[in-house]
Write an enzyme that holds these catalytic residues in place. Structure first.
Site, PDB file in Angstrom:
ATOM      1  CG  ASN A   1      40.716  59.815  25.252  1.00 54.04           C
ATOM      2  OD1 ASN A   1      39.779  60.271  24.591  1.00 54.04           O
ATOM      3  ND2 ASN A   1      41.499  60.566  26.006  1.00 54.04           N
TER       4      ASN A   1
ATOM      5  CG  HIS B   1      42.765  63.357  29.053  1.00 54.76           C
ATOM      6  ND1 HIS B   1      43.686  64.182  28.442  1.00 54.76           N
ATOM      7  CD2 HIS B   1      43.089  62.094  28.699  1.00 54.76           C
ATOM      8  CE1 HIS B   1      44.525  63.434  27.736  1.00 54.76           C
ATOM      9  NE2 HIS B   1      44.183  62.156  27.881  1.00 54.76           N
TER      10      HIS B   1
ATOM     11  CD  GLU C   1      46.045  59.282  30.007  1.00 55.57           C
ATOM     12  OE1 GLU C   1      45.762  58.341  29.271  1.00 55.57           O
ATOM     13  OE2 GLU C   1      45.762  60.470  29.729  1.00 55.57           O
TER      14      GLU C   1
END
Ligand code: 13P
Length: 269
Positions: free
Chosen positions: A9, A95, A182
């Protein structure tokens, strides 16, 4: 057996010259990679540049965001058909940075930032459904803030995000989905989540997925870990049974370090 994935990313880094140079260097080194799927997610401005650099390689292209409508008055947004026309096969969804949840300090997660970036559990679900309907592989990010971890809310937050993201998705459509755990406090901070703990949370994600789309499908879904992945920790992360790869920020911006991560992932299972 789930094939490992190493996804880079690039976030808001690399103009077109830099993107070309980085993608060509990765393609030269790992273009014929086997035993690991490699995905490069440059900023939208560099998608076609990177596509040209990885043509005729085993490397795929991903976008960093998608909007669910196909076209219309949505200034600055990108639709599924647009991403497909740039050669994307994958798209990152939800995200933590797009959810307005920043890792360096929890007080960064202000209502003002949430308004600017705007992703919520509900929008993540709509984006996931849009990606699937266009045949794009969604890489759906979930993870807790440091304050949520300290208050013992990690499992509740993460399983809640997974359940909300998958709402209304049929088991038959879910196999291609990729999840990325994450922990927000580990992103860009150099502070990696302990491999056993990352594995535990990825196991929780798989059990949550089983509740949404059934055990058989959940067993096929790849779950990545993201947050300060680098050469020093990739082997222990990839050795964990529930971790099927990495979603990498900083270490994906140098060809040498990213190629080391690809090699570790390919050798891991
Ligand atoms: P870092 O690898 O820089 O911590 O970023 C992780 C990430 O957010 C990938 O999506």
């Amino acid at each position: 057996m789930r094939t490992p994935i190493m996804a880079g990313n690039w976030k808001m880094n690399c103009d077109n010259d830099e993107a070309w140079e980085l993608a060509v260097a990765i393609a030269n080194e790992k273009g014929d990679v086997e035993g690991c799927e490699v995905v490069l997610c440059p900023p939208a401005t560099a998608l076609t540049t990177v596509l040209a650099a990885i043509e005729d390689t085993n490397i795929s292209l991903g976008a960093q965001n998608i909007f669910w409508e196909e076209s219309g008055a949505y200034t600055g947004e990108l639709s599924g058909p647009m991403l497909l026309s740039c050669g994307c096969q994958h798209v990152i969804i939800g995200h933590s940075e797009r959810r307005g949840r920043f890792g360096s300090a929890d007080e960064d997660f202000t209502p003002e930032l949430q308004q600017v970036f705007g992703d919520t559990d509900a929008s993540v679900n709509r984006k996931l459904q849009a990606a699937l309907s266009h045949g794009l592989v969604p890489i759906v990010c979930v993870g807790e803030l440091l304050s949520e971890r300290q208050e013992g809310q990690t499992d509740e937050v993460v399983s809640g995000q997974v359940t909300a993201a998958l709402a209304g998705v049929e088991a038959d459509d879910a196999e291609s989905i990729i999840l990325a755990y994450e922990p927000v406090w580990a992103i860009g901070t150099g502070e990696v989540c302990d491999a056993e703990e990352a594995n535990r949370v990825c196991g929780l994600i798989r059990r949550t997925l089983a509740g949404c789309v059934g055990e058989g499908t959940a067993e096929q879904i790849r779950i990545l870990y993201g947050g300060s992945v680098k050469s020093a920790n990739v082997v222990s992360l990839m050795a964990q049974p529930e971790i099927d790869g990495g979603l990498v920020g900083g270490a994906s911006l140098q060809a040498e370090s990213f190629c080391e991560l690809i090699a570790a992932a390919a050798a891991s299972k």
